[in-house]
Design a protein around this motif. Structure first.
Motif, PDB file in Angstrom:
ATOM      1  N   TYR A  43     -38.023 -17.927  66.701  1.00 20.68           N
ATOM      2  CA  TYR A  43     -36.703 -18.055  67.329  1.00 20.68           C
ATOM      3  C   TYR A  43     -35.870 -18.986  66.460  1.00 20.68           C
ATOM      4  N   LYS A  49     -32.231 -23.655  74.269  1.00 17.51           N
ATOM      5  CA  LYS A  49     -32.767 -22.897  75.409  1.00 17.51           C
ATOM      6  C   LYS A  49     -34.061 -22.181  75.039  1.00 17.51           C
ATOM      7  N   GLN A  50     -34.127 -21.617  73.834  1.00 18.46           N
ATOM      8  CA  GLN A  50     -35.354 -20.955  73.388  1.00 18.46           C
ATOM      9  C   GLN A  50     -36.482 -21.954  73.203  1.00 18.46           C
ATOM     10  N   ARG A  51     -36.151 -23.110  72.639  1.00 13.03           N
ATOM     11  CA  ARG A  51     -37.174 -24.138  72.446  1.00 13.03           C
ATOM     12  C   ARG A  51     -37.724 -24.598  73.796  1.00 13.03           C
ATOM     13  N   LYS A  53     -37.749 -22.850  76.538  1.00 17.19           N
ATOM     14  CA  LYS A  53     -38.536 -21.734  77.075  1.00 17.19           C
ATOM     15  C   LYS A  53     -39.956 -21.761  76.511  1.00 17.19           C
ATOM     16  N   TRP A  54     -40.083 -21.952  75.189  1.00 18.07           N
ATOM     17  CA  TRP A  54     -41.407 -21.999  74.568  1.00 18.07           C
ATOM     18  C   TRP A  54     -42.195 -23.209  75.050  1.00 18.07           C
ATOM     19  N   ARG A  56     -41.996 -24.641  77.989  1.00 18.11           N
ATOM     20  CA  ARG A  56     -42.454 -24.368  79.360  1.00 18.11           C
ATOM     21  C   ARG A  56     -43.587 -23.361  79.376  1.00 18.11           C
ATOM     22  N   ILE A  57     -43.517 -22.362  78.518  1.00 17.97           N
ATOM     23  CA  ILE A  57     -44.600 -21.378  78.427  1.00 17.97           C
ATOM     24  C   ILE A  57     -45.895 -22.073  78.026  1.00 17.97           C
TER      25      ILE A  57
END
Length: 100
Positions: A43, A49-51, A53-54, A56-57
Motif C-alpha cells: 500500500y 488509513k491503510q497503515r 487498517k494493516w 488493526r488486522i
C-alpha cells in the motif's frame, strides 16, 4: 511460607506481567508489520488509513494465532523455545530496519 495468600498474589503478579508483555508486543509488532508492508509497496506508505487498517488486522492475527497453535502443538515449552529463538533472530533485523 505465605500460603494461599502468597499463591494468589503470585498469580495476580504473573497475570499482570504476562498481560503487559502481550499488550506491548502486540502493539509494537503490529505497527512494525504495517510499516514493512507499506515499505514493501503493498500500500502507499503515506496513506494513514491503510497503515491503520494493516495495524488493526495484525493485532487480531497476533492475538488469535497462539490459541489454535497451542491446541495443535500441545507442547508449551517447545512453543516458548521456538518463540525465543525466532525473537532472537528477529531482533537484529529490527535493529537494522530501525537504523534504515
Amino acid at each position: 511460607m505465605l500460603g494461599a495468600a502468597g499463591l494468589i498474589l503470585f498469580m495476580l503478579g504473573a497475570l499482570a506481567v504476562l498481560y503487559s508483555t502481550i499488550f506491548a508486543a502486540t502493539a509494537g509488532l503490529s505497527r512494525q508489520f504495517a510499516d514493512v508492508v507499506g515499505i514493501a509497496g503493498v500500500y502507499r506508505f503515506d496513506d494513514y488509513k491503510q497503515r491503520l487498517k494493516w495495524q488493526r488486522i495484525m493485532v487480531v492475527v497476533f492475538n488469535a494465532t497462539p490459541v489454535p497453535l497451542y491446541f495443535a502443538v500441545k507442547l508449551p515449552a517447545l512453543m516458548v523455545t521456538i518463540s525465543g529463538v525466532s525473537m532472537a533472530l528477529l531482533l537484529p533485523i529490527i535493529s537494522i530496519c530501525t537504523l534504515y
